[in-house]
Design a protein around this motif. Sequence first.
Motif, PDB file in Angstrom:
ATOM      1  N   THR A 124       0.847  -1.186   0.000  1.00 36.41           N
ATOM      2  CA  THR A 124       0.000   0.000   0.000  1.00 36.41           C
ATOM      3  C   THR A 124       0.883   1.238   0.000  1.00 36.41           C
ATOM      4  N   GLY A 125       0.714   2.083  -1.004  1.00 34.71           N
ATOM      5  CA  GLY A 125       1.570   3.250  -1.134  1.00 34.71           C
ATOM      6  C   GLY A 125       0.897   4.548  -0.789  1.00 34.71           C
ATOM      7  N   ASP A 126      -0.283   4.488  -0.194  1.00 33.63           N
ATOM      8  CA  ASP A 126      -1.020   5.715   0.063  1.00 33.63           C
ATOM      9  C   ASP A 126      -1.843   5.538   1.332  1.00 33.63           C
TER      10      ASP A 126
ATOM     11  N   TYR B 285      -7.338   9.584   9.039  1.00 28.74           N
ATOM     12  CA  TYR B 285      -7.808   9.931   7.698  1.00 28.74           C
ATOM     13  C   TYR B 285      -9.170   9.298   7.432  1.00 28.74           C
ATOM     14  N   HIS B 286      -9.339   8.058   7.867  1.00 36.23           N
ATOM     15  CA  HIS B 286     -10.633   7.391   7.682  1.00 36.23           C
ATOM     16  C   HIS B 286     -11.746   8.167   8.379  1.00 36.23           C
ATOM     17  N   VAL B 287     -11.469   8.648   9.578  1.00 36.32           N
ATOM     18  CA  VAL B 287     -12.475   9.356  10.366  1.00 36.32           C
ATOM     19  C   VAL B 287     -12.765  10.737   9.805  1.00 36.32           C
ATOM     20  N   GLN B 288     -11.704  11.495   9.530  1.00 36.78           N
ATOM     21  CA  GLN B 288     -11.874  12.892   9.135  1.00 36.78           C
ATOM     22  C   GLN B 288     -12.295  13.083   7.685  1.00 36.78           C
TER      23      GLN B 288
ATOM     24  N   THR C 233      -5.507   5.083   0.620  1.00 35.55           N
ATOM     25  CA  THR C 233      -5.937   3.740   0.217  1.00 35.55           C
ATOM     26  C   THR C 233      -6.121   2.844   1.428  1.00 35.55           C
ATOM     27  N   ALA C 234      -5.144   2.891   2.350  1.00 34.65           N
ATOM     28  CA  ALA C 234      -5.255   2.080   3.560  1.00 34.65           C
ATOM     29  C   ALA C 234      -6.477   2.496   4.370  1.00 34.65           C
ATOM     30  N   ALA C 235      -6.754   3.797   4.426  1.00 34.19           N
ATOM     31  CA  ALA C 235      -7.907   4.294   5.177  1.00 34.19           C
ATOM     32  C   ALA C 235      -9.215   3.841   4.541  1.00 34.19           C
ATOM     33  N   ALA C 236      -9.266   3.838   3.225  1.00 36.40           N
ATOM     34  CA  ALA C 236     -10.485   3.405   2.531  1.00 36.40           C
ATOM     35  C   ALA C 236     -10.754   1.923   2.760  1.00 36.40           C
TER      36      ALA C 236
ATOM     37  N   GLY D 207      -1.967   5.394  13.237  1.00 36.68           N
ATOM     38  CA  GLY D 207      -2.813   6.464  13.737  1.00 36.68           C
ATOM     39  C   GLY D 207      -3.241   7.425  12.642  1.00 36.68           C
ATOM     40  N   LEU D 208      -2.362   7.684  11.677  1.00 34.39           N
ATOM     41  CA  LEU D 208      -2.732   8.555  10.548  1.00 34.39           C
ATOM     42  C   LEU D 208      -3.766   7.872   9.658  1.00 34.39           C
ATOM     43  N   VAL D 209      -3.627   6.551   9.478  1.00 37.19           N
ATOM     44  CA  VAL D 209      -4.612   5.821   8.676  1.00 37.19           C
ATOM     45  C   VAL D 209      -5.992   5.933   9.312  1.00 37.19           C
ATOM     46  N   ALA D 210      -6.056   5.717  10.630  1.00 37.59           N
ATOM     47  CA  ALA D 210      -7.335   5.809  11.335  1.00 37.59           C
ATOM     48  C   ALA D 210      -7.889   7.225  11.282  1.00 37.59           C
TER      49      ALA D 210
END
Length: 304
Positions: free
Chosen positions: A138-140, A178-181, A143-146, A173-176
């Motif tokens: 995963t390079g983004d 981004y998913h939330v915000q 993408t991981a957040a989605a 923590g950034l993945v989580a």
Amino acid sequence: MAAPSSDSEPAPGPTPQEPSGHLGRIPGHALWSGALWSGHSAELAKVAAIDLALFAGHLLLYPTGILPERVPTPPRAPADDTLGTRRATDPPDQGRAHPPVLLLHGFVDNRSAFTLLRRSLLRHGWTRVQALNYSPLTGDIRTAAAMLGPHIERVCAESGHARVDIVGHSLGGLVARYHVQCLGGDARVRTVVTLGTPHSGTRAVPALAPHPLARQMRPGSPVLEELAAPAPGCRTRFAAFWSDLDEFMIPTGSARLEHPDLSVANIRVRGIGHLALPVHGSVAAEVRRALSGAGPLPDAIDAA
């Protein structure tokens, strides 16, 4: 988790919202040089030794976390679309079970990083705790957040809970967040706890690192600019644990979460490094407090 390296770009000076810390005032190129050790050699030598020991132990556990975790489905709790309030027809003991917890690891890591924290949660009454892997390909962060969305929906459907909690270490923590915000995840995510997450970017990551995820953790990256944008009405609460001796955060205060639209508690952890955050008992106790909502969180804890 990103590997530390030299960096000729100086760290920015402290601002009113960014605690300086003794590492926060040191240019990136000096972090791993003798200039750093002259004033804080005892503290940093201890932290470095502990992190090296943790790293060696984690290498042994790493193969156990490569495959996805199989989580047995506990008895289904009664669904409640009111997101956390009890229904008038529920017996007194219903609706009190903890929501499911998802654990998101850091850069080039896997779910084995949460072996001890997962065990701690299960011992203290959490019945569904799952450590997730996202592909190293995963390079983004986006993408991981989605990819989180469908998994959260499945966990909610299987458990009967309307919302989940997330604990993310470092990049997780950034993945989580981004998913939330940015992806509407606040409808399903009640609490996000971050451990050593570079919310405002870290200069320990080289600007020209080959992996795109590393570049997204640099200050001023497009992803971090998106996260700094307004997030009115966000329903998720946050708890950000940051260490004053985190060798992967330059400056150390970059692991604090400062955003006017978010409900955030920042907890300073004294005396341990980056790799110790997801395994230290004192941190685990405060993570449990953050997830349970059992009173206000402290501004700082001593983990030395």
